[in-house]
Motif scaffolding. Structure first.
Motif, short mmCIF file in Angstrom:
data_model
loop_
_atom_site.label_atom_id
_atom_site.label_comp_id
_atom_site.label_asym_id
_atom_site.label_seq_id
_atom_site.Cartn_x
_atom_site.Cartn_y
_atom_site.Cartn_z
N ASP A 155 -7.84 3.30 11.90
CA ASP A 155 -6.61 2.94 11.17
C ASP A 155 -6.73 1.55 10.56
O ASP A 155 -6.30 1.31 9.42
N GLN A 156 -7.30 0.62 11.31
CA GLN A 156 -7.46 -0.74 10.78
C GLN A 156 -8.38 -0.75 9.57
O GLN A 156 -8.15 -1.44 8.59
N VAL A 178 0.86 -1.19 0.00
CA VAL A 178 0.00 0.00 0.00
C VAL A 178 0.88 1.23 0.00
O VAL A 178 1.72 1.39 0.89
N GLY A 179 0.69 2.08 -0.97
CA GLY A 179 1.54 3.28 -1.06
C GLY A 179 1.08 4.37 -0.15
O GLY A 179 0.33 5.26 -0.55
N VAL A 180 1.48 4.39 1.07
CA VAL A 180 1.09 5.41 2.05
C VAL A 180 2.26 6.35 2.25
O VAL A 180 3.36 5.91 2.58
N GLU A 181 2.06 7.60 2.05
CA GLU A 181 3.11 8.58 2.25
C GLU A 181 3.28 8.87 3.74
O GLU A 181 2.36 8.72 4.52
N GLU A 182 4.49 9.29 4.07
CA GLU A 182 4.80 9.57 5.47
C GLU A 182 3.93 10.72 6.00
O GLU A 182 3.52 10.72 7.15
N ASN A 224 -9.01 -1.33 3.74
CA ASN A 224 -9.49 -0.77 2.47
C ASN A 224 -8.36 -0.67 1.46
O ASN A 224 -8.52 -1.02 0.28
N ASN A 225 -7.21 -0.19 1.92
CA ASN A 225 -6.07 -0.08 1.01
C ASN A 225 -5.64 -1.45 0.49
O ASN A 225 -5.29 -1.62 -0.68
N TRP A 272 -8.07 -2.65 -2.20
CA TRP A 272 -7.84 -2.02 -3.51
C TRP A 272 -6.57 -2.54 -4.16
O TRP A 272 -6.52 -2.72 -5.38
N SER A 273 -5.55 -2.80 -3.34
CA SER A 273 -4.30 -3.32 -3.91
C SER A 273 -4.51 -4.71 -4.51
O SER A 273 -4.02 -5.02 -5.59
N LEU A 274 -5.25 -5.57 -3.81
CA LEU A 274 -5.52 -6.90 -4.33
C LEU A 274 -6.36 -6.86 -5.59
O LEU A 274 -6.14 -7.62 -6.54
#
Length: 1115
Positions: free
Chosen positions: A258-259, A220-224, A264-265, A268-270
């Motif tokens: 957060d969970q 999951v591409g989460v930015e800092e 959800n992320n 979407w990735s799958l």
């Protein structure tokens, strides 16, 4: 504080902590609860806000007495003050009150100053927001500990030490933290609730979930910045305005949110991955593209055979099997690798390349097959069968069965495959590398060493590989060898020579034998992948040096096996003589392990090469025969049996190779075709080989091919003969006559030599078959032995019957096959030999050797008894006498049932023979029965027969009978049943000694006396009762001394010593036991005396001189 400053820093904290209890007390006294709390809170606030007011609160005494203050460790707390003394009742002097107030004021100021210092330090140590982001984005960078955290952890640690009785450690810990009071939690900081102890924190650790701020799915591409924004910062929560319950609820809500975001992320990735894989499948089904059109690289010849999959774990691996292709593309190996690498990196990182869509670029980069050409290895110019090569290479001891073995045996050929391999191996490396499981690092090292472009780095990696484990065990060495072979198959012979061999050479003299063992095993395992010039030069020299110099048996054993593998690949005829010298050195090695490995691996491999060179019949076998003949010529006074065994065992190991050569050069070889139903080979057709390399089927190539050749071989021998069959004619006309001549030179008394040659002829006959044995081997022996009636009186004819030819022919040739006609032939031969030796008055050594060799196998006991019964009923007294003497040899190995049913009746029959010589010849056999049999009935029958010999008047003047009985008593007396010895042997020896005193013929008297002396010497170490000692043993010795005084003075001295010692034993026993009824044997119970007698028994021999030395030591 005790032992430290007296600053009342804990006063406001104590006031705050006791506010609740004070309020309850105030309400009980009718005082307003809110008013009392306000009073206490204002005092504390004055300190927190650094207001310069006096923080000492003077309450009415009735309130102070009602508040249950707990006693604290500091002298500046409320309970340390005498409120009654300084109350406002006006009963105390003003100056004392002023002094106390000044003291408390000074302490309050010190407390304020300490709080200011703490706040200043906390402000200085506050981490900026950007730095906190750095700590969160890089978990390996740990945020420094804060002073408040340090003080809290110090308190918990000290508390844990005290609870668990680590008092000295606690004292040391408190001294090192002198600025902290470990008796009060309030000393830690302001408004800090005390957490549970360390044990409770540890037990509760697993119940907490890590927040999404700390763990994020890598897919999951989460930015800092997003991560920081979605995560609440506890520092922003007001400490005094929000209750702990609300903070906990906020945290729970935030965790759940957060969970939800993470799930959800991930969803979407799958979904995106599923769409990408579906598009790749459609693309592969509908498009038929060529990789060369995109990258300009030639496609792999076996592209259609490569299974293409969209899975992330579809790394392409090189085929590790040997390739038969030409090596003309060998120079493009590294070029193709580098091109493939550049293509992968260019398609994954170059944003300017827009000719192909992004997903298709990913697809192609993962599906591009390897363009690496097959590695070509030098094939030896040899004619060995593939089965022989396979059996030879089986001694490399490689392991590809386990998970790790399969990883090691595959070499990745692209960067992506390397990463996939690392992903598989690292989970096994990390937990095990510190627990002596360093072999988990081998795949990583090998892949890197194969694909790294820098030679210096590759050399360093291979050095690490060979030094990975200090003392690698057997399994670890196998894993390293498997990796070395995989490396060699991947990189080719040039790099193996340049990179792997130097690592072996460096450790050839390593101090640890396990490392030298690895070097020796590596030389054999890498032999197929080295240039042929290196095999026959450098590697052969390394192994030769280790064989000659290494002191470890295991290392030399590995060297021998590697030499065998080298011999399977050498095709330089100039190295033949060097190989022969190494073979002789290996056969003469003092270690049994090394000699065994020589017969299993080295000798068969060398024999195969010798066969190809045509030297088996003309050099190897003749040279070994020459060495045996030389030993026999030089060994007239003492044969070196060890060397004879060495050369003869080598000849025995060459029999399978010789027979394979006979089959391969037979006239019918061209007709041997595998057509139709192949006949089965009998399980017992060949002797069991000591090694797969000595199996004739392995040497020929297959069991089916051998079966066809054997059928033609038997037909040729039975119907067409050996005409034009040069190899078999050499065996018949040169090898067999020479072997029979050598056999005739062997000393028949050497049991070991007779046994060795018997086993050799047995294997030779079983390998070449029954037809060959009956038509070629037996006639040559029969011609030499010439067993016929007209040769009975001929010296030339009888001479060979006394040699080792008889036992070797009987036990090595006639026992090869066990059908009824074969057994009859063996029985007839032994009967003829016994008859001829008896009638010609020849020594019986050859017949005895045959009985000893055959008697070791219980299967031949019935057969031997049949032969002896033939002698028992023979018309010639000479033959009957020989049969009686042969029973002595057979009794020791025969079961008691056979002794009772077959031996004793035959001996009883012979004991009543008309000829006195036959009766005398039965005495040794009767004595052996007394020594070995335990059945009471048999012993009584033998005892009665011996008594008849001694007591019958007709034997009174039979000097030879008395001599034989005395010799038998001396031989079997120490080992016979004690009752038989005490009641029969010793009393009759006494009688014989008395009779001998009356003997008038000095020669006979001396003969009897000498044998009596030997018998008494042997019996003197037995446990003899006192009555027997006094009544028979001592009188017999004295009679014998009387004879020796006149006939042999040197024996008389020894007898005097024996008599003196026996008398001392009797006297000592009489002093200890006045009754005199106890036996001497009972007096020898003590361990010292037992040890003394047993040592003496072990030192005694039948030699009079040795016996004299034993008794001289007593003087």
């Amino acid at each position: 504080r005790r032992g430290k400053g007296v600053a009342p820093a804990s006063l406001p904290f104590l006031l705050l902590e006791t506010s609740a209890s004070a309020a309850s007390c105030g309400s009980a006294l009718g005082l307003g609860k809110v008013k009392l709390q306000m009073c206490l809170s204002q005092s504390a606030s004055a300190l927190v806000t650094h207001q310069p007011l006096l923080c000492y609160i003077i309450l009415p005494s009735y309130i102070i007495q009602a508040i249950p203050f707990n006693r604290a460790g500091s002298i500046s707390t409320l309970d340390s003050l005498d409120f009654a003394r300084y109350s406002d009742d006006g009963n105390r002097e003003a100056d004392e009150r002023v002094a106390v107030l000044e003291f408390e004021l000074r302490k309050a100021k010190e407390t304020i100053q300490a709080l200011r210092a703490n706040l200043t330090q906390a402000a200085e140590n506050e981490v900026p927001l950007q730095e906190r982001k750095n700590y969160k984005s890089s978990p390996e960078i740990q945020e420094p500990i804060r002073p408040l955290e340090k003080r809290a952890l110090n308190f918990l640690v000290n508390e844990f030490l005290l609870k668990n009785s680590y008092k000295l450690t606690s004292i040391t810990f408190s001294d090192e933290n002198h600025d902290q009071d470990f008796e009060l939690w309030d000393d830690v900081g302001l408004n800090i609730p005390k957490p549970p102890d360390l044990l409770q924190l540890y037990r509760d650790f697993g119940n907490h979930h890590v927040t999404a701020k700390d763990v994020v799915d890598v897919s999951v591409g989460v930015e800092e910045d997003e991560l920081e924004a979605t995560t609440p910062i506890l520092g922003n929560v007001p400490v005094f305005e929000t209750t702990p319950q609300s903070i906990e609820q906020c945290l729970i809500v935030q965790k759940l949110e957060d969970q939800i975001n993470v799930l959800n992320n991930e969803k979407w990735s799958l979904m995106e991955k599923i769409q990408r894989l579906e598009s790749e499948i459609d693309f592969l089904k509908n498009e038929n593209f060529a990789v060369s059109t995109v990258y300009g690289v030639a496609p792999h010849p076996s592209l259609e055979q490569v299974p293409l999959s969209g899975s992330e774990d579809n790394g392409q691996y090189l085929d590790i099997k040997s390739s038969e292709n030409d090596n003309k593309h060998g120079n493009t190996e590294e070029t193709s690798l580098s091109v493939s690498t550049e293509v992968d990196s260019r398609t994954s990182k170059d944003d300017a390349l827009n000719s192909v869509p992004c997903k298709e670029r990913e697809k192609m980069s993962s599906c591009v097959p390897s363009t690496k050409t097959a590695v070509h290895f030098d094939k030896p110019n040899r004619k060995l069968s593939a089965t022989f090569h396979q059996a030879l290479l089986s001694f490399c001891r490689m392991s590809a069965d386990s998970r790790l073995g399969s990883e090691v045996s595959r070499i990745a050929d692209s960067e992506k495959s390397v990463m996939l391999m690392l992903g598989r191996c690292l989970p096994h490396i990390v937990p095990n590398v510190l627990l002596a499981k360093r072999e988990e690092l081998i795949p990583l090292i090998l892949c890197t060493a194969c694909l790294h472009p820098e030679p210096k780095e590759r050399d360093q990696l291979l050095h690490i590989l060979f030094n990975l484990i200090k003392r690698p065990d057997d399994e670890q060495r196998q894993m390293i060898l498997t990796g070395c072979v995989a490396f060699a198959r991947h990189v080719g012979p040039t790099r193996v020579e340049a990179e792997l061999l130097p690592q072996c050479w460096e450790q050839i003299n390593h101090k640890y034998p396990e490392r030298r063992l690895l070097v020796a095993e590596s030389c054999g395992a890498l032999a197929p992948y080295l240039p042929k010039e290196i095999r026959s030069s450098l590697v052969l020299s390394m192994l030769q040096q280790m064989l000659m110099e290494d002191k470890a048996d295991l290392v030399r054993e590995a060297v021998i096996k590697s030499l065998g593998i080298i011999m399977g690949y050498i095709d330089d005829p100039d190295k033949y003589q060097q190989g022969f010298e190494l073979l002789l050195s290996a056969l003469g090695d003092p270690s049994e392990r090394v000699v065994s490995a020589t017969h299993q691996v080295f000798l068969p491999a060398y024999a195969a090469w010798t066969t190809e060179l045509g030297n088996l019949q003309f050099h190897l076998i003749p040279t070994l025969l020459n060495k045996i003949e030389k030993l026999l010529r030089e060994g007239e006074h003492g044969l070196d049996e060890h060397k004879l065994h060495m050369y003869l065992s080598a000849l025995q190991s060459l029999i399978p190779s010789l027979f394979a050569l006979v089959l391969q050069n037979a006239p019918f070889t061209s007709k041997a075709k595998l057509q139709g139903e192949v006949p089965q080979i009998e399980v017992t057709r060949f002797p069991r080989p000591v090694s797969p390399l000595q199996d004739v089927a392995t040497i020929i190539g297959s069991r089916e091919q051998l079966a066809v050749l054997l059928r033609l071989y038997d037909y040729q021998l039975e119907h067409e003969g050996t005409t034009g069959w040069e190899t078999l004619l050499w065996v018949v006309n040169q090898l067999l006559p020479r072997l029979i001549e050598i056999v005739g030179k062997i000393n028949v008394a050497s049991t070991a030599c007779v046994h060795e040659f018997s086993r050799f002829f047995w294997r030779l006959c079983r390998t070449f078959g029954k037809i060959f044995t009956n038509t070629k081997v037996k006639p040559q022996f029969q011609e030499i032995l010439r067993l016929s009636e007209e040769n009975i009186d001929s010296t030339a004819g009888n001479g060979v019957l006394t040699k080792a030819t008889v036992p070797i022919y009987a036990t090595g040739v006639l026992t090869c096959y066990i059908q009824e006609e074969d057994r009859k032939l063996l029985v007839g031969f032994l009967e003829d030999v016994m008859t001829m030796l008896s009638l010609s008055h020849a020594p019986l050594d050859s017949l005895k050797a045959s009985f000893v060799e055959l008697g070791a196998n219980p299967a031949y006991h019935e057969l031997l008894l049949t032969v002896l019964w033939y002698g028992v009923v023979h018309t010639s007294a000479l033959v009957r006498c020989t049969a009686a003497r042969m029973f002595e040899l057979l009794v020791k190995g025969v079961h008691e049932t056979l002794v009772a049913q077959r031996v004793v009746p035959a001996l009883i029959t012979l004991s009543s023979d008309p000829e006195i010589s036959v009766r005398i010849a039965t005495i040794p056999a009767f004595g052996t029965i007394m020594e070995t049999v335990t059945q009471r009935e048999l012993l009584e029958r033998v005892k009665m027969q011996l008594a008849s010999f001694l007591e019958d008047p007709q034997y009174q003047d039979q000097h030879s009978l008395h001599t034989e009985i005395i010799k038998t008593f001396g031989r079997v007396g120490p080992n016979a049943e004690p009752r038989f010895r005490d009641e029969f042997v010793i009393p009759h020896l006494h009688k014989l000694a008395l009779v001998n005193n009356q003997q008038s013929v000095d020669s006979k008297r001396l003969d009897i006396a000498t044998h009596l002396f030997e018998a008494y010497s042997a019996l003197s170490c037995c446990f003899i009762s006192e009555d027997l000692m006094v009544n028979h043993f001592l009188p017999g010795l004295k009679c014998l001394r009387t004879d020796m005084e006149h006939l042999s003075p040197e024996h008389e001295v020894i007898l005097s010593s024996m008599i003196k010692e026996c008398e001392q034993k009797v006297e000592n026993k009489t002093v200890q036991e006045p009754q005199g009824s106890m036996s001497i044997a009972a007096s020898l119970v003590s361990e010292d005396t037992k040890t003394k007698f047993l040592n003496k028994m072990g030192q005694l021999t039948t030699s009079g001189a040795m016996l004299a030395n034993v008794f001289q030591r007593k003087k």
